[in-house]
Design an enzyme around this catalytic site. Structure first.
Site, PDB file in Angstrom:
ATOM      1  N   ASP A 164       8.458   1.780   7.938  1.00 21.55           N
ATOM      2  CA  ASP A 164       7.299   1.381   7.157  1.00 21.55           C
ATOM      3  C   ASP A 164       6.163   0.860   8.065  1.00 21.55           C
ATOM      4  O   ASP A 164       5.018   1.316   7.990  1.00 21.55           O
ATOM      5  CB  ASP A 164       7.769   0.242   6.237  1.00 21.55           C
ATOM      6  CG  ASP A 164       6.990   0.158   4.962  1.00 21.55           C
ATOM      7  OD1 ASP A 164       6.261   1.100   4.657  1.00 21.55           O
ATOM      8  OD2 ASP A 164       7.122  -0.871   4.276  1.00 21.55           O
TER       9      ASP A 164
ATOM     10  N   GLU B 124      -0.419  -0.743   2.295  1.00 16.81           N
ATOM     11  CA  GLU B 124       0.518  -1.635   1.621  1.00 16.81           C
ATOM     12  C   GLU B 124       0.952  -2.808   2.501  1.00 16.81           C
ATOM     13  O   GLU B 124       1.181  -3.903   1.998  1.00 16.81           O
ATOM     14  CB  GLU B 124       1.754  -0.849   1.175  1.00 16.81           C
ATOM     15  CG  GLU B 124       2.728  -1.736   0.413  1.00 16.81           C
ATOM     16  CD  GLU B 124       3.850  -0.976  -0.264  1.00 16.81           C
ATOM     17  OE1 GLU B 124       4.107   0.172   0.115  1.00 16.81           O
ATOM     18  OE2 GLU B 124       4.467  -1.567  -1.155  1.00 16.81           O
TER      19      GLU B 124
ATOM     20  N   ASP C 270       0.036   4.507   1.493  1.00 12.78           N
ATOM     21  CA  ASP C 270       1.405   4.003   1.341  1.00 12.78           C
ATOM     22  C   ASP C 270       2.209   4.606   2.492  1.00 12.78           C
ATOM     23  O   ASP C 270       2.495   5.809   2.496  1.00 12.78           O
ATOM     24  CB  ASP C 270       2.003   4.389  -0.020  1.00 12.78           C
ATOM     25  CG  ASP C 270       3.215   3.525  -0.340  1.00 12.78           C
ATOM     26  OD1 ASP C 270       3.844   3.022   0.617  1.00 12.78           O
ATOM     27  OD2 ASP C 270       3.533   3.361  -1.531  1.00 12.78           O
TER      28      ASP C 270
ATOM     29  N   ILE D 100       5.364   4.266   3.463  1.00 11.27           N
ATOM     30  CA  ILE D 100       6.552   4.911   2.868  1.00 11.27           C
ATOM     31  C   ILE D 100       6.581   4.505   1.412  1.00 11.27           C
ATOM     32  O   ILE D 100       6.830   3.352   1.080  1.00 11.27           O
ATOM     33  CB  ILE D 100       7.904   4.439   3.456  1.00 11.27           C
ATOM     34  CG1 ILE D 100       8.024   4.762   4.930  1.00 11.27           C
ATOM     35  CG2 ILE D 100       9.046   5.145   2.710  1.00 11.27           C
ATOM     36  CD1 ILE D 100       9.437   4.498   5.456  1.00 11.27           C
ATOM     37  N   ASP D 101       6.314   5.483   0.559  1.00  9.71           N
ATOM     38  CA  ASP D 101       6.425   5.240  -0.866  1.00  9.71           C
ATOM     39  C   ASP D 101       7.844   5.646  -1.277  1.00  9.71           C
ATOM     40  O   ASP D 101       8.345   6.678  -0.831  1.00  9.71           O
ATOM     41  CB  ASP D 101       5.385   6.100  -1.592  1.00  9.71           C
ATOM     42  CG  ASP D 101       5.395   5.873  -3.088  1.00  9.71           C
ATOM     43  OD1 ASP D 101       5.573   4.715  -3.513  1.00  9.71           O
ATOM     44  OD2 ASP D 101       5.235   6.866  -3.823  1.00  9.71           O
TER      45      ASP D 101
ATOM     46  N   THR E 290      10.757   3.379  -1.077  1.00  8.70           N
ATOM     47  CA  THR E 290      11.640   2.873  -0.001  1.00  8.70           C
ATOM     48  C   THR E 290      13.116   2.931  -0.421  1.00  8.70           C
ATOM     49  O   THR E 290      13.980   3.158   0.418  1.00  8.70           O
ATOM     50  CB  THR E 290      11.275   1.422   0.374  1.00  8.70           C
ATOM     51  OG1 THR E 290      11.262   0.625  -0.803  1.00  8.70           O
ATOM     52  CG2 THR E 290       9.921   1.352   1.036  1.00  8.70           C
TER      53      THR E 290
ATOM     54  N   HIS F  92      10.864   0.176 -12.401  1.00  4.55           N
ATOM     55  CA  HIS F  92       9.521   0.718 -12.127  1.00  4.55           C
ATOM     56  C   HIS F  92       8.952   1.484 -13.312  1.00  4.55           C
ATOM     57  O   HIS F  92       7.751   1.750 -13.361  1.00  4.55           O
ATOM     58  CB  HIS F  92       9.559   1.647 -10.908  1.00  4.55           C
ATOM     59  CG  HIS F  92       9.928   0.928  -9.637  1.00  4.55           C
ATOM     60  ND1 HIS F  92      10.191   1.594  -8.463  1.00  4.55           N
ATOM     61  CD2 HIS F  92      10.054  -0.389  -9.363  1.00  4.55           C
ATOM     62  CE1 HIS F  92      10.482   0.712  -7.509  1.00  4.55           C
ATOM     63  NE2 HIS F  92      10.409  -0.494  -8.035  1.00  4.55           N
TER      64      HIS F  92
ATOM     65  N   LYS G 199       7.168  12.909  -7.134  1.00  4.86           N
ATOM     66  CA  LYS G 199       7.067  13.307  -8.550  1.00  4.86           C
ATOM     67  C   LYS G 199       5.726  13.994  -8.822  1.00  4.86           C
ATOM     68  O   LYS G 199       5.649  14.982  -9.534  1.00  4.86           O
ATOM     69  CB  LYS G 199       7.233  12.084  -9.474  1.00  4.86           C
ATOM     70  CG  LYS G 199       8.642  11.481  -9.415  1.00  4.86           C
ATOM     71  CD  LYS G 199       8.847  10.392 -10.465  1.00  4.86           C
ATOM     72  CE  LYS G 199       8.300   9.036 -10.094  1.00  4.86           C
ATOM     73  NZ  LYS G 199       8.851   8.409  -8.891  1.00  4.86           N
TER      74      LYS G 199
ATOM     75  N   ASP H 203       0.115   3.662  -4.530  1.00  6.38           N
ATOM     76  CA  ASP H 203       1.253   4.324  -5.181  1.00  6.38           C
ATOM     77  C   ASP H 203       0.812   5.548  -5.980  1.00  6.38           C
ATOM     78  O   ASP H 203       1.662   6.251  -6.541  1.00  6.38           O
ATOM     79  CB  ASP H 203       1.973   3.359  -6.135  1.00  6.38           C
ATOM     80  CG  ASP H 203       2.891   2.401  -5.400  1.00  6.38           C
ATOM     81  OD1 ASP H 203       3.368   2.751  -4.306  1.00  6.38           O
ATOM     82  OD2 ASP H 203       3.128   1.288  -5.927  1.00  6.38           O
TER      83      ASP H 203
END
Ligand code: AMP
Ligand code: MG
Length: 327
Positions: free
Chosen positions: A45, A68, A122, A124-125, A127, A216, A243, A270
């Site tokens: 990250d 982030e 981001d 690493i989106d 994690t 989430h 996604k 995000d």
């Protein structure tokens, strides 16, 4: 073309960061998973944000970056021990750095989105997916006067197109008004493919995706929405902005992100990269009330709740179902 240089730089820096993440993820062991050891995500990250902020800063020294992470977290006693590993990861992608350089680069990403032109990142989106060896993404977008103008998603574990090596991972990009393109992460110089969302208008046949983490997105509510739409297939659960990439390339038709708490505000990093990839591929993105996502509110989407993503065709039907369930 406008933003040609920005696109070239964004593709390059996301590919570099993805390489760092792949290197770290390949060394995650069963033992570290069982111990719930978060060291790999900490290293990847911070190294990802340091690399992207360094390279973006070299190319566009005046641009603000809303990322982030911040270096204070890395300086905490618990995390400081990771600095040597983190620098080793940067060296692997030919970035030599002192501890101070690393912290300075990470802190280039602490912008608050107040300027007219800024990047949001981001590093690493997803994690949790990264740690499980599953889906995660590096997401970078350029926002000018409150509008996303360019976005790049690196999804190392999303199978690429048959036209190239399926194993290579996906690098998806979009420039406002110019469509969405797909390249293999392993070779970002090949001529890219255009991608489009699915053409389906059959709500009952729609393929839905949502977060793996029930914290989430309210998975119990998505069951009710699917029922209203006549959907019988279970949703595909996947971490991260991967996604958005699946909706953009027509592999899924709907992505639901339903509020789990009234006070949670979505973070701009995000979503920004994923939103423009879907919109430029023909899809539609709003919040659960049907409002466009407002990226002019600083680090959070303060004026929105939840996120609804569709192929475009299905948006009115999905919003109606969301409204009938959420009220
Ligand atoms: P995903 O992988 O799609 O489940 O999303 C991962 C992102 O969810 C992380 O980057 C977090 O910023 C974000 N997140 C954390 N808490 C929440 C929450 N309560 N609701 C929605 N998103 C959240
Ligand atoms: Mg994230």
């Amino acid at each position: 073309m406008p933003l040609d240089t920005e696109l070239e730089v964004a593709l390059r820096v996301v590919a570099v960061a993805a390489k760092i993440c792949q290197s770290v993820q390949s060394r995650i062991t069963r033992e570290s998973i069982e111990k719930k050891d978060r060291s790999p995500v900490t290293i990847a990250d911070f190294a990802s944000q340091a690399a992207i902020c360094k390279l973006l800063g070299d190319a566009f020294p005046n641009d603000e970056i809303v990322g982030e992470e911040e270096a204070d977290a890395l300086k905490s006693p618990d995390n400081q021990r990771h600095m040597a590993d983190l620098r080793a990861e940067l060296a692997r992608v030919a970035i030599d750095a002192s501890d101070d350089d690393v912290c300075r680069w990470i802190d280039r990403g602490t912008g608050n989105g107040a300027s007219g032109r800024f990047w949001t990142l981001d590093p690493i989106d997803g994690t949790k997916g990264f740690l499980r060896g599953e889906q995660y993404a590096v997401s970078l977008a350029l926002i000018i006067n409150g509008r996303i103008e360019l976005g790049v998603l690196g999804c190392p574990n999303l199978p690429c197109s048959d036209a190239w090596d399926r194993e290579s991972g996906v690098l998806m990009s979009a420039v406002r008004g110019e469509g969405t393109r797909l390249r293999p992460l392993s070779n970002i110089t090949v001529p890219p493919q255009a991608v489009r969302t699915s053409p389906t208008s059959r709500a009952d046949m729609a393929r839905v995706c949502e977060s793996v983490e029930s914290g989430h997105s309210a998975q119990d509510v998505s069951v009710q929405i699917a029922q209203k739409l006549g959907i019988t297939a279970p949703p595909v659960r996947m971490d991260s902005q991967a996604k958005y990439a699946t909706v953009a390339r027509g592999e899924s038709d709907i992505y639901l992100r339903l509020p789990t708490r009234a006070d949670y505000r979505e973070k701009i990093w995000d979503h920004a990269g994923g939103v423009i990839c879907v919109e430029e591929a023909g899809g539609t993105v709003t919040d659960v009330d049907g409002l466009p996502l407002d990226f002019s509110q600083g680090r959070e989407l303060r004026k929105n709740r939840g996120v609804i993503v569709t192929n475009g065709q299905l948006h009115p039907a999905v919003l109606a179902a969301v409204k009938s369930v959420l009220g």
